[in-house]
Write an enzyme that holds these catalytic residues in place. Structure first.
Site, PDB file in Angstrom:
ATOM      1  N   ASP A 158     -31.824 -16.910   1.942  1.00 26.96           N
ATOM      2  CA  ASP A 158     -31.761 -15.753   2.821  1.00 26.96           C
ATOM      3  C   ASP A 158     -30.516 -15.918   3.691  1.00 26.96           C
ATOM      4  OD1 ASP A 158     -32.516 -13.491   4.622  1.00 26.96           O
ATOM      5  OD2 ASP A 158     -34.405 -13.635   3.542  1.00 26.96           O
ATOM      6  N   HIS A 206     -27.943 -15.103   1.611  1.00 31.51           N
ATOM      7  CA  HIS A 206     -27.675 -13.690   1.861  1.00 31.51           C
ATOM      8  C   HIS A 206     -26.559 -13.500   2.876  1.00 31.51           C
ATOM      9  CE1 HIS A 206     -31.925 -12.357   0.327  1.00 31.51           C
ATOM     10  NE2 HIS A 206     -31.193 -12.983  -0.580  1.00 31.51           N
TER      11      HIS A 206
END
Length: 458
Positions: A223, A247
């Site tokens: 993430d 991410h």
């Protein structure tokens, strides 16, 4: 933006004389050491030094360390959460620890002039979350955040986060410096391109405080590497490496359910993003209110990322919903400067897509977009892209962008730095306030190489 000199001055005010020194005791049979840990923090909560010995501590109960004042904690050993999913879920469900934005932390720190310093030795200074077993079965129920550091004048140095269940450290305090931070949230059973398990929501660091510096970071996760969220102001995150399927370096998400949320004055500088879904990302929800302003990403190297630069004002999953509020989180003064590197597979479809359309779906996306601007009309002002040299891994493909010119504010194309279109990436002149023009292309010294980060942290 406050300076590193100011941050250093703040930390230098922490006293160097101690009223008490506590060494944390432990059980020898592997049973819960929570009582020993809490006693040390009670006895040495002010003007003190607390030292964890070079050993494994069983931190089997969520803990809060509040009202600390002028305390330095040396983590010479390791802190281990329960290696049992049910035990963690029961403990998180029962704890009175103050929840953070996303979850309830296992460790909660508050007070002033607090330093948490990890061991220089590779084996020690670790927080073990045993997250692999959670990822293997896709369990996302009652997951803890590792820690909240809600202090004024604080330091986190040399901490190693190993297989966290989900989110890592949350920083809602002020005047905090993070140095040489390490995160291992990569599953043991695969790679970015082919893995059995996926470490959802393993954000490295969430920042919502004021005057925060992150200097030195090395991590693999699934993430946001660093996520700057609502309330954050004056943040500098520099000198880092993010790998696996990160991410990226993110602002947000902001504005969910029409919320008024803000982020101001943030710099991401000198990062390498390898195998990430995104390099630099902004995300807000349809109908959100508030703003994000004065944000800079500069000196960023991307290696086989899906999309180097991504701005979306519809973080909603699936098709763009109706904007019934006729509002969107406004963005202004975003600068992207000195990006180099390569693109690879775009994960808008694939093995870890658990809903359709995929959570990161953008119409027309493929493996060639260096920049995607997914905007609502007239909500973005003063976006500039300078020296963006991102190329598809396939050397025969041309770099493209996704950008709707009808969504740009009047005059925005003149300062954008590339042609806003769904098509080839074409550099354009950028006009300054006096009407002078220069190409959105410039030369600069690039960021450090990967081996330098490895040498620094390992």
């Amino acid at each position: 933006m406050y300076s590193l000199l100011k941050a250093s001055t703040i930390l230098a005010t922490v006293a160097t004389t101690w009223a008490a020194e506590c060494t944390v005791d432990r059980n020898t049979d592997g049973s819960d050491d929570t009582s020993f840990i809490l006693k040390a923090f009670k006895d040495c909560s002010k003007d003190s030094v607390i030292t964890f010995q070079q050993a494994n501590y069983s931190a089997y109960t969520p803990m809060s360390f509040t009202d600390l004042s002028n305390v330095t904690i040396h983590l010479e050993g390791n802190l281990n959460l329960p290696n049992n999913i049910t035990a963690v879920q029961i403990a998180i469900n029962e704890t009175k620890n103050q929840p953070s934005t996303y979850a309830t932390p296992w460790f909660y720190f508050s007070g002033s002039d607090v330093q948490l310093i990890g061991s220089d030795e590779e084996e020690w200074g670790k927080f073990h979350g045993f997250g692999q077993q959670w990822w293997d079965i896709g369990n996302r129920t009652l997951r803890p955040q590792l820690g909240t550091f809600n202090v004024t004048n604080g330091l986190l140095r040399g901490l190693k986060v190993i297989k966290p269940v989900a989110w890592g450290w949350n920083l809602p305090g002020q005047n905090i410096r993070v140095e040489n931070h390490f995160v291992d949230a990569q599953p043991n059973n695969g790679t970015r391109d082919n893995t059995v398990s996926f470490p959802f929501n393993t954000d490295g660091i969430n920042v919502s405080g004021h005057n925060i510096t992150i200097d030195g970071y090395y991590g693999h996760n699934g993430d946001d590497c660093v996520s700057v969220i609502n309330g954050a102001r004056n943040v500098l995150a520099q000198n880092g490496f993010c790998g696996f399927s990160s991410h990226g370096l993110s602002i947000g998400s902001l504005g969910r359910n029409g919320a008024v949320q803000t982020v101001e004055d943030v710099i991401f500088r000198n990062w390498t993003m390898e195998g990430a879904v995104y390099g630099a990302r902004f995300k807000s929800w349809t109908g959100g209110q508030g703003h994000a302003t004065n944000i800079t990403w500069e000196d960023i190297t991307v290696v086989n990322v899906s999309t180097a630069i991504f701005i979306t004002q519809k973080y909603d999953k699936g098709e763009r919903p109706p904007n019934t509020n006729k509002t969107s989180t406004e963005i202004s003064n975003f600068t992207y400067r000195n990006f180099t590197g390569t693109l690879a597979t775009n994960w808008s479809t694939g093995w870890y897509m658990y809903q359709r359309p995929c959570w990161n779906f953008v119409e027309g996306v493929d493996t060639t977009q260096s920049i995607i601007l997914d905007l609502y009309p007239d909500t973005a002002l003063n976006l500039s892209f300078l020296n963006i040299d991102i190329r598809p891994a396939n050397a025969t493909a041309n770099t493209t962008v996704i950008c709707d010119p009808d969504a740009l504010t009047d005059g925005e194309q003149a300062t954008l730095g590339f042609e806003c279109q769904d098509g080839p990436y074409v550099v354009t002149e950028i006009e300054d306030s006096d009407g002078n023009a220069a190409l959105g292309l410039m030369m600069s010294k690039g960021p450090c190489s990967r081996w330098q980060w490895a040498a620094l942290f390992l």
